[in-house]
Design a protein around this motif. Structure first.
Motif, PDB file in Angstrom:
ATOM      1  N   LEU A 107      32.665 -38.489 -39.148  1.00 28.19           N
ATOM      2  CA  LEU A 107      32.528 -37.240 -38.400  1.00 28.19           C
ATOM      3  C   LEU A 107      31.100 -36.714 -38.514  1.00 28.19           C
ATOM      4  CD1 LEU A 107      35.811 -35.210 -38.997  1.00 28.19           C
ATOM      5  CD2 LEU A 107      34.872 -35.984 -36.830  1.00 28.19           C
ATOM      6  N   MET A 108      30.520 -36.882 -39.680  1.00 29.29           N
ATOM      7  CA  MET A 108      29.138 -36.426 -39.873  1.00 29.29           C
ATOM      8  C   MET A 108      28.213 -37.183 -38.937  1.00 29.29           C
ATOM      9  SD  MET A 108      26.760 -34.637 -41.271  1.00 29.29           S
ATOM     10  CE  MET A 108      27.508 -33.759 -42.631  1.00 29.29           C
ATOM     11  N   ARG A 109      28.364 -38.503 -38.929  1.00 30.08           N
ATOM     12  CA  ARG A 109      27.465 -39.344 -38.138  1.00 30.08           C
ATOM     13  C   ARG A 109      27.717 -39.221 -36.645  1.00 30.08           C
ATOM     14  NH1 ARG A 109      28.696 -44.498 -38.951  1.00 30.08           N
ATOM     15  NH2 ARG A 109      29.698 -44.092 -40.934  1.00 30.08           N
ATOM     16  N   ASN A 110      29.015 -39.184 -36.271  1.00 30.36           N
ATOM     17  CA  ASN A 110      29.348 -39.251 -34.847  1.00 30.36           C
ATOM     18  C   ASN A 110      29.501 -37.901 -34.171  1.00 30.36           C
ATOM     19  OD1 ASN A 110      29.403 -42.035 -35.086  1.00 30.36           O
ATOM     20  ND2 ASN A 110      31.573 -42.050 -35.631  1.00 30.36           N
ATOM     21  N   VAL A 111      29.752 -36.858 -34.963  1.00 27.06           N
ATOM     22  CA  VAL A 111      30.015 -35.544 -34.372  1.00 27.06           C
ATOM     23  C   VAL A 111      28.981 -34.510 -34.820  1.00 27.06           C
ATOM     24  CG1 VAL A 111      31.674 -33.642 -34.260  1.00 27.06           C
ATOM     25  CG2 VAL A 111      32.491 -35.989 -34.136  1.00 27.06           C
ATOM     26  N   ALA A 112      28.902 -34.299 -36.153  1.00 26.91           N
ATOM     27  CA  ALA A 112      28.095 -33.181 -36.648  1.00 26.91           C
ATOM     28  C   ALA A 112      26.612 -33.368 -36.383  1.00 26.91           C
ATOM     29  CB  ALA A 112      28.355 -32.973 -38.133  1.00 26.91           C
ATOM     30  N   GLU A 113      26.087 -34.532 -36.726  1.00 29.24           N
ATOM     31  CA  GLU A 113      24.631 -34.725 -36.569  1.00 29.24           C
ATOM     32  C   GLU A 113      24.192 -34.722 -35.110  1.00 29.24           C
ATOM     33  OE1 GLU A 113      23.772 -38.106 -38.999  1.00 29.24           O
ATOM     34  OE2 GLU A 113      23.902 -36.948 -40.856  1.00 29.24           O
ATOM     35  N   PRO A 114      24.892 -35.439 -34.215  1.00 29.16           N
ATOM     36  CA  PRO A 114      24.502 -35.355 -32.801  1.00 29.16           C
ATOM     37  C   PRO A 114      24.585 -33.934 -32.238  1.00 29.16           C
ATOM     38  CG  PRO A 114      26.009 -37.195 -33.138  1.00 29.16           C
ATOM     39  CD  PRO A 114      25.972 -36.434 -34.420  1.00 29.16           C
ATOM     40  N   ALA A 115      25.644 -33.206 -32.590  1.00 29.03           N
ATOM     41  CA  ALA A 115      25.776 -31.830 -32.090  1.00 29.03           C
ATOM     42  C   ALA A 115      24.619 -30.974 -32.583  1.00 29.03           C
ATOM     43  CB  ALA A 115      27.106 -31.226 -32.540  1.00 29.03           C
ATOM     44  N   ARG A 116      24.302 -31.128 -33.874  1.00 25.55           N
ATOM     45  CA  ARG A 116      23.186 -30.375 -34.443  1.00 25.55           C
ATOM     46  C   ARG A 116      21.881 -30.703 -33.748  1.00 25.55           C
ATOM     47  NH1 ARG A 116      21.327 -32.574 -40.083  1.00 25.55           N
ATOM     48  NH2 ARG A 116      20.910 -34.311 -38.677  1.00 25.55           N
ATOM     49  N   ASP A 117      21.614 -31.990 -33.563  1.00 26.71           N
ATOM     50  CA  ASP A 117      20.308 -32.413 -33.058  1.00 26.71           C
ATOM     51  C   ASP A 117      20.146 -32.177 -31.569  1.00 26.71           C
ATOM     52  OD1 ASP A 117      20.262 -35.171 -35.425  1.00 26.71           O
ATOM     53  OD2 ASP A 117      19.622 -33.073 -35.630  1.00 26.71           O
ATOM     54  N   LYS A 118      21.253 -31.873 -30.907  1.00 26.32           N
ATOM     55  CA  LYS A 118      21.149 -31.521 -29.496  1.00 26.32           C
ATOM     56  C   LYS A 118      20.837 -30.026 -29.366  1.00 26.32           C
ATOM     57  CE  LYS A 118      23.075 -32.909 -25.156  1.00 26.32           C
ATOM     58  NZ  LYS A 118      24.054 -32.183 -24.334  1.00 26.32           N
ATOM     59  N   TYR A 119      21.369 -29.223 -30.289  1.00 29.45           N
ATOM     60  CA  TYR A 119      21.311 -27.769 -30.143  1.00 29.45           C
ATOM     61  C   TYR A 119      20.137 -27.128 -30.882  1.00 29.45           C
ATOM     62  CZ  TYR A 119      22.611 -22.907 -31.270  1.00 29.45           C
ATOM     63  OH  TYR A 119      22.620 -21.559 -31.481  1.00 29.45           O
ATOM     64  N   PHE A 120      19.924 -27.498 -32.127  1.00 31.69           N
ATOM     65  CA  PHE A 120      18.946 -26.756 -32.917  1.00 31.69           C
ATOM     66  C   PHE A 120      17.507 -26.862 -32.413  1.00 31.69           C
ATOM     67  CE2 PHE A 120      21.140 -24.290 -35.998  1.00 31.69           C
ATOM     68  CZ  PHE A 120      22.387 -24.880 -36.090  1.00 31.69           C
ATOM     69  N   PRO A 121      17.093 -27.981 -31.811  1.00 32.02           N
ATOM     70  CA  PRO A 121      15.779 -27.961 -31.162  1.00 32.02           C
ATOM     71  C   PRO A 121      15.680 -26.910 -30.064  1.00 32.02           C
ATOM     72  CG  PRO A 121      16.557 -30.206 -31.421  1.00 32.02           C
ATOM     73  CD  PRO A 121      17.709 -29.310 -31.770  1.00 32.02           C
ATOM     74  N   LEU A 122      16.777 -26.712 -29.316  1.00 22.23           N
ATOM     75  CA  LEU A 122      16.767 -25.690 -28.264  1.00 22.23           C
ATOM     76  C   LEU A 122      16.664 -24.305 -28.887  1.00 22.23           C
ATOM     77  CD1 LEU A 122      19.600 -26.973 -25.877  1.00 22.23           C
ATOM     78  CD2 LEU A 122      17.155 -27.435 -25.766  1.00 22.23           C
TER      79      LEU A 122
END
Lengths: 206, 231
Positions: A119-134
Protein backbone atom coordinates in the motif's frame (compact mmCIF):
# COMPACT_ATOMS: atom_id res chain seq x y z
CA UNK A 1 -29.58 25.55 25.15
CA UNK A 2 -29.16 29.18 24.16
CA UNK A 3 -26.14 28.53 21.98
CA UNK A 4 -26.63 29.65 18.33
CA UNK A 5 -24.30 27.05 16.91
CA UNK A 6 -24.21 23.29 17.20
CA UNK A 7 -21.83 20.94 15.43
CA UNK A 8 -23.08 17.35 15.25
CA UNK A 9 -20.42 14.74 14.57
CA UNK A 10 -18.95 11.51 15.87
CA UNK A 11 -16.53 11.59 18.82
CA UNK A 12 -13.52 11.80 16.51
CA UNK A 13 -11.65 14.57 14.72
CA UNK A 14 -12.24 13.30 11.17
CA UNK A 15 -14.36 15.64 9.08
CA UNK A 16 -15.52 17.74 12.01
CA UNK A 17 -12.26 18.98 13.48
CA UNK A 18 -11.72 22.00 11.24
CA UNK A 19 -15.15 23.37 12.22
CA UNK A 20 -14.35 22.97 15.93
CA UNK A 21 -11.03 24.75 15.38
CA UNK A 22 -12.75 27.63 13.57
CA UNK A 23 -15.16 28.14 16.47
CA UNK A 24 -12.32 28.06 18.97
CA UNK A 25 -10.07 30.40 16.98
CA UNK A 26 -12.94 32.86 16.58
CA UNK A 27 -13.80 32.66 20.28
CA UNK A 28 -17.38 31.70 19.39
CA UNK A 29 -19.12 29.28 21.75
CA UNK A 30 -20.80 26.24 20.22
CA UNK A 31 -22.31 22.93 21.27
CA UNK A 32 -19.77 20.27 20.34
CA UNK A 33 -22.35 17.49 19.97
CA UNK A 34 -20.34 14.26 19.80
CA UNK A 35 -22.88 11.51 19.22
CA UNK A 36 -22.79 7.74 19.56
CA UNK A 37 -23.49 5.21 16.81
CA UNK A 38 -26.90 4.38 18.32
CA UNK A 39 -27.81 8.07 18.56
CA UNK A 40 -26.79 8.38 14.92
CA UNK A 41 -29.10 5.61 13.74
CA UNK A 42 -32.13 7.57 14.98
CA UNK A 43 -30.79 10.96 13.86
CA UNK A 44 -29.65 9.99 10.36
CA UNK A 45 -33.02 10.35 8.61
CA UNK A 46 -33.47 13.81 10.10
CA UNK A 47 -30.28 15.19 8.53
CA UNK A 48 -30.17 16.81 5.07
CA UNK A 49 -28.03 14.14 3.38
CA UNK A 50 -27.98 11.30 5.90
CA UNK A 51 -24.35 12.14 6.70
CA UNK A 52 -22.24 13.90 9.30
CA UNK A 53 -20.94 16.47 10.10
CA UNK A 54 -24.02 18.68 10.31
CA UNK A 55 -23.89 22.30 11.43
CA UNK A 56 -26.95 23.76 13.08
CA UNK A 57 -27.30 27.53 13.17
CA UNK A 58 -30.37 28.81 15.03
CA UNK A 59 -31.89 25.36 14.46
CA UNK A 60 -31.26 25.34 10.67
CA UNK A 61 -29.11 22.50 9.37
CA UNK A 62 -26.24 22.52 6.89
CA UNK A 63 -24.35 19.43 5.68
CA UNK A 64 -21.10 18.67 3.78
CA UNK A 65 -17.88 19.39 5.63
CA UNK A 66 -16.34 21.85 3.15
CA UNK A 67 -19.58 23.86 2.87
CA UNK A 68 -19.62 24.05 6.68
CA UNK A 69 -15.96 25.04 6.92
CA UNK A 70 -16.30 27.70 4.23
CA UNK A 71 -19.46 29.12 5.82
CA UNK A 72 -17.90 29.39 9.28
CA UNK A 73 -14.63 30.66 7.83
CA UNK A 74 -16.51 33.44 6.05
CA UNK A 75 -18.45 34.36 9.16
CA UNK A 76 -15.32 34.44 11.30
CA UNK A 77 -12.74 35.80 8.84
CA UNK A 78 -10.75 32.72 7.84
CA UNK A 79 -11.77 32.46 4.17
CA UNK A 80 -9.13 34.58 2.46
CA UNK A 81 -8.87 38.35 2.06
CA UNK A 82 -10.23 38.72 -1.49
CA UNK A 83 -12.35 36.76 -3.98
CA UNK A 84 -9.19 35.51 -5.68
CA UNK A 85 -7.68 34.41 -2.40
CA UNK A 86 -10.93 32.65 -1.50
CA UNK A 87 -10.72 30.92 -4.86
CA UNK A 88 -7.18 29.68 -4.18
CA UNK A 89 -8.32 28.45 -0.77
CA UNK A 90 -11.13 26.53 -2.51
CA UNK A 91 -8.75 25.22 -5.19
CA UNK A 92 -6.31 23.96 -2.55
CA UNK A 93 -9.07 22.35 -0.50
CA UNK A 94 -10.57 20.53 -3.51
CA UNK A 95 -7.14 19.37 -4.62
CA UNK A 96 -6.46 18.18 -1.08
CA UNK A 97 -9.73 16.24 -1.00
CA UNK A 98 -8.86 14.45 -4.24
CA UNK A 99 -5.49 13.46 -2.75
CA UNK A 100 -7.03 12.35 0.56
CA UNK A 101 -9.48 10.11 -1.27
CA UNK A 102 -6.54 8.45 -3.02
CA UNK A 103 -4.34 7.94 0.05
CA UNK A 104 -7.19 6.85 2.31
CA UNK A 105 -6.77 3.05 1.76
CA UNK A 106 -3.22 3.31 3.11
CA UNK A 107 -4.09 5.23 6.24
CA UNK A 108 -4.88 3.31 9.41
CA UNK A 109 -4.61 0.08 7.45
CA UNK A 110 -4.53 -2.95 9.71
CA UNK A 111 -2.99 -5.83 7.88
CA UNK A 112 0.22 -7.73 7.27
CA UNK A 113 3.56 -5.97 6.98
CA UNK A 114 3.71 -7.08 3.37
CA UNK A 115 0.30 -5.58 2.58
CA UNK A 116 1.30 -2.35 4.35
CA UNK A 117 4.46 -2.16 2.28
CA UNK A 118 2.49 -2.71 -0.92
CA UNK A 119 0.00 0.00 0.00
CA UNK A 120 2.88 2.33 0.76
CA UNK A 121 4.52 1.71 -2.60
CA UNK A 122 1.41 1.47 -4.76
CA UNK A 123 -0.97 3.89 -3.06
CA UNK A 124 0.56 6.22 -0.47
CA UNK A 125 3.75 7.29 -2.21
CA UNK A 126 2.20 7.91 -5.65
CA UNK A 127 -0.67 9.88 -4.08
CA UNK A 128 1.79 11.94 -2.07
CA UNK A 129 4.10 12.63 -4.99
CA UNK A 130 1.26 13.70 -7.23
CA UNK A 131 -0.19 16.17 -4.72
CA UNK A 132 2.51 17.66 -2.53
CA UNK A 133 4.48 19.23 -5.40
CA UNK A 134 1.26 21.04 -6.34
CA UNK A 135 0.77 22.14 -2.74
CA UNK A 136 4.33 23.48 -2.61
CA UNK A 137 3.66 25.36 -5.85
CA UNK A 138 0.46 26.88 -4.44
CA UNK A 139 2.28 27.94 -1.27
CA UNK A 140 5.14 29.46 -3.26
CA UNK A 141 2.87 31.34 -5.67
CA UNK A 142 -0.02 32.32 -3.39
CA UNK A 143 1.00 31.71 0.20
CA UNK A 144 3.37 33.16 2.75
CA UNK A 145 5.74 31.87 5.40
CA UNK A 146 3.01 30.56 7.66
CA UNK A 147 0.10 29.97 5.27
CA UNK A 148 -0.72 27.99 2.18
CA UNK A 149 -2.80 30.81 0.70
CA UNK A 150 -2.53 34.49 1.54
CA UNK A 151 -0.97 36.08 4.59
CA UNK A 152 -3.45 35.11 7.27
CA UNK A 153 -4.93 31.89 8.60
CA UNK A 154 -7.54 30.21 6.41
CA UNK A 155 -9.62 27.06 6.78
CA UNK A 156 -7.44 25.23 4.27
CA UNK A 157 -4.42 25.81 6.54
CA UNK A 158 -6.33 24.04 9.30
CA UNK A 159 -7.46 21.25 6.96
CA UNK A 160 -3.96 20.46 5.74
CA UNK A 161 -2.27 20.83 9.14
CA UNK A 162 -4.76 18.41 10.72
CA UNK A 163 -4.20 15.86 7.96
CA UNK A 164 -0.42 16.26 8.11
CA UNK A 165 -0.36 15.63 11.84
CA UNK A 166 -2.22 12.33 11.39
CA UNK A 167 -0.09 11.38 8.39
CA UNK A 168 3.23 12.04 10.12
CA UNK A 169 2.15 10.20 13.24
CA UNK A 170 1.58 7.09 11.14
CA UNK A 171 4.44 7.59 8.66
CA UNK A 172 7.22 9.65 10.25
CA UNK A 173 9.45 11.27 7.65
CA UNK A 174 6.81 10.78 4.95
CA UNK A 175 6.94 14.45 3.90
CA UNK A 176 10.69 15.02 4.25
CA UNK A 177 10.94 15.85 0.57
CA UNK A 178 8.46 18.71 1.02
CA UNK A 179 10.17 21.13 3.42
CA UNK A 180 8.01 24.11 2.42
CA UNK A 181 4.87 22.21 3.38
CA UNK A 182 6.43 20.99 6.64
CA UNK A 183 7.46 24.53 7.59
CA UNK A 184 3.97 25.89 6.98
CA UNK A 185 2.30 23.03 8.87
CA UNK A 186 4.68 23.67 11.76
CA UNK A 187 3.86 27.38 11.77
CA UNK A 188 0.12 26.69 11.71
CA UNK A 189 0.26 24.18 14.56
CA UNK A 190 2.30 26.68 16.59
CA UNK A 191 -0.36 29.41 16.33
CA UNK A 192 -1.00 30.20 20.03
CA UNK A 193 -4.80 29.99 20.00
CA UNK A 194 -4.74 26.77 17.98
CA UNK A 195 -2.11 25.28 20.27
CA UNK A 196 -4.48 25.98 23.17
CA UNK A 197 -7.21 23.98 21.44
CA UNK A 198 -4.88 21.12 20.54
CA UNK A 199 -3.97 20.82 24.22
CA UNK A 200 -7.47 20.93 25.63
CA UNK A 201 -9.50 19.06 22.96
CA UNK A 202 -10.69 15.51 23.68
CA UNK A 203 -7.94 13.09 22.79
CA UNK A 204 -8.96 10.71 20.01
CA UNK A 205 -6.90 8.51 17.73
CA UNK A 206 -8.10 10.30 14.60
CA UNK B 1 6.84 25.47 -23.54
CA UNK B 2 6.31 28.32 -25.99
CA UNK B 3 2.64 28.35 -24.93
CA UNK B 4 3.62 28.74 -21.27
CA UNK B 5 5.94 31.68 -21.96
CA UNK B 6 3.30 33.36 -24.14
CA UNK B 7 0.82 33.23 -21.30
CA UNK B 8 3.40 34.91 -19.05
CA UNK B 9 3.54 37.73 -21.58
CA UNK B 10 -0.23 38.05 -21.58
CA UNK B 11 -0.26 38.09 -17.78
CA UNK B 12 2.18 41.02 -17.59
CA UNK B 13 0.35 42.79 -20.41
CA UNK B 14 -2.86 42.65 -18.40
CA UNK B 15 -1.12 43.76 -15.21
CA UNK B 16 0.09 46.88 -17.07
CA UNK B 17 -3.32 47.45 -18.69
CA UNK B 18 -5.07 47.22 -15.31
CA UNK B 19 -2.66 49.82 -13.96
CA UNK B 20 -3.23 52.24 -16.83
CA UNK B 21 -6.99 51.62 -17.13
CA UNK B 22 -8.22 50.36 -13.75
CA UNK B 23 -11.86 50.32 -14.85
CA UNK B 24 -11.44 47.84 -17.67
CA UNK B 25 -13.47 44.66 -17.29
CA UNK B 26 -11.37 41.55 -16.71
CA UNK B 27 -10.75 39.37 -19.73
CA UNK B 28 -11.85 35.77 -19.46
CA UNK B 29 -10.67 32.69 -21.33
CA UNK B 30 -12.01 29.27 -20.41
CA UNK B 31 -10.09 26.28 -21.74
CA UNK B 32 -11.52 22.76 -21.76
CA UNK B 33 -12.18 19.87 -24.10
CA UNK B 34 -14.87 20.28 -26.71
CA UNK B 35 -17.53 18.82 -24.40
CA UNK B 36 -19.85 20.07 -21.66
CA UNK B 37 -18.17 18.19 -18.81
CA UNK B 38 -16.88 20.26 -15.93
CA UNK B 39 -16.71 23.49 -17.92
CA UNK B 40 -20.34 23.86 -18.91
CA UNK B 41 -21.52 25.44 -15.65
CA UNK B 42 -18.95 28.24 -16.09
CA UNK B 43 -19.87 28.75 -19.75
CA UNK B 44 -23.49 29.12 -18.69
CA UNK B 45 -22.56 31.61 -15.97
CA UNK B 46 -20.89 33.78 -18.63
CA UNK B 47 -23.98 33.44 -20.84
CA UNK B 48 -26.38 34.28 -17.98
CA UNK B 49 -24.44 37.38 -17.05
CA UNK B 50 -23.82 38.52 -20.64
CA UNK B 51 -20.10 38.45 -19.93
CA UNK B 52 -17.94 37.96 -22.99
CA UNK B 53 -15.43 35.14 -22.72
CA UNK B 54 -13.23 33.11 -25.00
CA UNK B 55 -14.70 29.59 -25.14
CA UNK B 56 -11.44 27.80 -25.88
CA UNK B 57 -12.31 24.22 -26.85
CA UNK B 58 -9.06 22.31 -27.07
CA UNK B 59 -8.75 19.54 -29.68
CA UNK B 60 -7.72 16.27 -28.00
CA UNK B 61 -4.38 16.15 -29.82
CA UNK B 62 -3.35 19.55 -28.41
CA UNK B 63 -3.97 18.47 -24.82
CA UNK B 64 -0.55 16.92 -24.01
CA UNK B 65 1.19 20.16 -24.99
CA UNK B 66 -1.31 22.45 -23.29
CA UNK B 67 -1.27 20.29 -20.16
CA UNK B 68 2.32 21.34 -19.44
CA UNK B 69 1.18 24.93 -18.94
CA UNK B 70 -1.78 24.20 -16.69
CA UNK B 71 -1.46 24.79 -12.94
CA UNK B 72 -2.37 21.19 -12.00
CA UNK B 73 -2.32 19.22 -15.23
CA UNK B 74 -6.08 19.31 -15.55
CA UNK B 75 -8.85 21.27 -17.21
CA UNK B 76 -10.92 23.41 -17.08
CA UNK B 77 -8.55 26.32 -16.65
CA UNK B 78 -9.98 29.82 -16.38
CA UNK B 79 -7.67 32.65 -17.34
CA UNK B 80 -8.63 35.93 -15.71
CA UNK B 81 -6.46 38.70 -17.12
CA UNK B 82 -3.87 36.08 -17.92
CA UNK B 83 -3.84 34.48 -14.45
CA UNK B 84 -4.60 30.75 -14.68
CA UNK B 85 -7.14 29.31 -12.26
CA UNK B 86 -7.84 25.56 -11.96
CA UNK B 87 -10.53 23.40 -10.31
CA UNK B 88 -13.97 23.53 -11.89
CA UNK B 89 -16.02 24.13 -8.73
CA UNK B 90 -13.69 26.81 -7.38
CA UNK B 91 -13.98 28.51 -10.77
CA UNK B 92 -17.78 28.17 -10.87
CA UNK B 93 -18.17 29.51 -7.33
CA UNK B 94 -15.84 32.44 -8.10
CA UNK B 95 -17.78 33.41 -11.24
CA UNK B 96 -21.17 32.78 -9.63
CA UNK B 97 -20.33 35.09 -6.73
CA UNK B 98 -19.07 37.74 -9.09
CA UNK B 99 -22.12 37.59 -11.33
CA UNK B 100 -24.78 37.04 -8.65
CA UNK B 101 -25.65 33.36 -9.14
CA UNK B 102 -24.18 31.92 -5.95
CA UNK B 103 -27.11 32.42 -3.58
CA UNK B 104 -28.41 35.67 -2.08
CA UNK B 105 -27.27 35.13 1.52
CA UNK B 106 -24.25 33.43 3.06
CA UNK B 107 -26.53 30.62 4.23
CA UNK B 108 -27.91 30.11 0.73
CA UNK B 109 -24.38 30.14 -0.65
CA UNK B 110 -23.42 27.47 1.87
CA UNK B 111 -26.37 25.31 0.78
CA UNK B 112 -25.41 25.70 -2.87
CA UNK B 113 -21.87 24.63 -1.95
CA UNK B 114 -23.21 21.67 0.04
CA UNK B 115 -25.36 20.44 -2.85
CA UNK B 116 -22.40 20.94 -5.18
CA UNK B 117 -20.15 18.72 -3.07
CA UNK B 118 -22.94 16.18 -2.71
CA UNK B 119 -23.23 16.15 -6.50
CA UNK B 120 -19.50 15.49 -6.82
CA UNK B 121 -19.72 12.56 -4.39
CA UNK B 122 -22.71 11.21 -6.32
CA UNK B 123 -20.95 11.57 -9.67
CA UNK B 124 -17.86 9.71 -8.45
CA UNK B 125 -20.09 6.82 -7.40
CA UNK B 126 -22.28 7.00 -10.52
CA UNK B 127 -19.59 7.29 -13.20
CA UNK B 128 -18.47 3.64 -13.37
CA UNK B 129 -22.04 2.66 -14.37
CA UNK B 130 -22.56 5.77 -16.48
CA UNK B 131 -19.40 5.21 -18.52
CA UNK B 132 -20.82 1.85 -19.55
CA UNK B 133 -24.05 3.59 -20.51
CA UNK B 134 -22.36 6.10 -22.76
CA UNK B 135 -19.96 3.58 -24.16
CA UNK B 136 -16.52 4.55 -22.87
CA UNK B 137 -16.30 1.48 -20.61
CA UNK B 138 -17.50 -2.10 -20.97
CA UNK B 139 -19.77 -3.95 -18.59
CA UNK B 140 -23.18 -5.49 -18.12
CA UNK B 141 -25.36 -2.41 -18.38
CA UNK B 142 -28.57 -3.98 -17.08
CA UNK B 143 -26.87 -5.65 -14.13
CA UNK B 144 -24.97 -2.49 -13.22
CA UNK B 145 -28.13 -0.44 -13.53
CA UNK B 146 -29.78 -2.56 -10.83
CA UNK B 147 -26.77 -2.87 -8.55
CA UNK B 148 -25.32 0.64 -8.92
CA UNK B 149 -27.07 3.04 -11.28
CA UNK B 150 -30.53 2.99 -9.75
CA UNK B 151 -29.66 2.96 -6.03
CA UNK B 152 -27.02 5.69 -6.46
CA UNK B 153 -29.46 7.73 -8.54
CA UNK B 154 -32.26 7.27 -6.02
CA UNK B 155 -30.10 8.33 -3.12
CA UNK B 156 -28.91 11.57 -4.70
CA UNK B 157 -31.96 12.54 -6.70
CA UNK B 158 -34.08 11.74 -3.66
CA UNK B 159 -32.10 14.40 -1.79
CA UNK B 160 -32.58 16.86 -4.67
CA UNK B 161 -36.30 16.08 -4.95
CA UNK B 162 -36.80 16.78 -1.25
CA UNK B 163 -34.70 19.93 -1.41
CA UNK B 164 -36.63 21.26 -4.42
CA UNK B 165 -39.92 20.56 -2.65
CA UNK B 166 -38.80 22.01 0.71
CA UNK B 167 -37.66 25.08 -1.22
CA UNK B 168 -41.25 25.65 -2.31
CA UNK B 169 -41.37 23.88 -5.67
CA UNK B 170 -40.23 27.11 -7.26
CA UNK B 171 -37.98 25.56 -9.86
CA UNK B 172 -34.87 26.56 -7.92
CA UNK B 173 -32.93 24.23 -5.67
CA UNK B 174 -31.87 27.00 -3.31
CA UNK B 175 -33.45 30.37 -2.66
CA UNK B 176 -35.62 32.18 -5.16
CA UNK B 177 -33.31 32.67 -8.11
CA UNK B 178 -30.94 30.68 -10.30
CA UNK B 179 -27.74 29.43 -8.74
CA UNK B 180 -24.87 27.45 -10.15
CA UNK B 181 -26.14 24.21 -8.58
CA UNK B 182 -29.33 24.52 -10.68
CA UNK B 183 -27.12 24.79 -13.76
CA UNK B 184 -24.99 21.78 -12.81
CA UNK B 185 -27.98 19.56 -12.08
CA UNK B 186 -29.85 20.60 -15.24
CA UNK B 187 -26.81 19.99 -17.43
CA UNK B 188 -26.13 16.61 -15.85
CA UNK B 189 -29.76 15.57 -16.32
CA UNK B 190 -29.55 16.46 -19.99
CA UNK B 191 -26.50 14.25 -20.42
CA UNK B 192 -28.07 11.36 -18.48
CA UNK B 193 -31.35 11.52 -20.37
CA UNK B 194 -29.52 11.60 -23.70
CA UNK B 195 -27.93 8.22 -22.97
CA UNK B 196 -30.59 6.73 -20.66
CA UNK B 197 -34.01 8.05 -21.70
CA UNK B 198 -36.57 8.12 -18.88
CA UNK B 199 -33.91 7.29 -16.27
CA UNK B 200 -34.80 10.43 -14.32
CA UNK B 201 -38.57 10.42 -14.87
CA UNK B 202 -39.25 9.64 -11.20
CA UNK B 203 -38.17 13.08 -9.97
CA UNK B 204 -40.81 15.64 -10.96
CA UNK B 205 -39.53 18.48 -8.73
CA UNK B 206 -36.03 18.14 -10.11
CA UNK B 207 -37.48 17.98 -13.63
CA UNK B 208 -39.16 21.30 -12.81
CA UNK B 209 -35.74 22.74 -11.91
CA UNK B 210 -34.30 21.47 -15.18
CA UNK B 211 -37.16 23.00 -17.22
CA UNK B 212 -36.72 26.26 -15.36
CA UNK B 213 -33.03 26.38 -16.26
CA UNK B 214 -33.38 25.50 -19.93
CA UNK B 215 -36.25 27.92 -20.41
CA UNK B 216 -34.35 30.86 -18.88
CA UNK B 217 -33.92 33.09 -21.95
CA UNK B 218 -30.14 33.54 -21.78
CA UNK B 219 -29.62 29.82 -21.18
CA UNK B 220 -32.04 28.93 -23.98
CA UNK B 221 -30.05 31.19 -26.29
CA UNK B 222 -26.78 29.58 -25.19
CA UNK B 223 -28.13 26.05 -25.63
CA UNK B 224 -29.19 26.91 -29.16
CA UNK B 225 -25.81 28.22 -30.21
CA UNK B 226 -23.38 25.97 -28.31
CA UNK B 227 -21.81 22.94 -30.01
CA UNK B 228 -23.89 19.86 -29.16
CA UNK B 229 -21.80 17.10 -27.60
CA UNK B 230 -22.81 13.80 -25.98
CA UNK B 231 -21.38 14.75 -22.54
Amino acid sequence: SMLRYKLIYFPIRGRGEVARQLFYLAGVPFKDDRITISEWSSLKAKTPFGQLPVLEVDGHQLAQSFAIFRYLAQEFGFAGDSPLEALWVDVTADQHKEYENKIKPALRFQGSEEEKEQLMRNVAEPARDKYFPLLEKIAEEHGSSGHFVGASLTWVDLLIAEHASILLKQFPGFLDRYPTVLAIVDAILSTPKLKEWLEKRPDTAF
Amino acid sequence: FRACSMSRVFFYFFEILKYILPETMPSYKLTYFDTQGFAEVSRQLFALSDTPFEDNRLPREEWPEYQKCTPFGKMPVLEVDGQKLPQSFAIARFLARKFGFAGKTEWEQAWVDALGDQFKDYLNAFLPFFRVAFGTATGDLEAMKKSDGEPIRDNFFGILEKQAKDNGSTGFLVGSSLTWIDLIVADHMGVVEYHLPHFLDGFPEVQRVRRNVIETPKIKEWLEKRPERPY
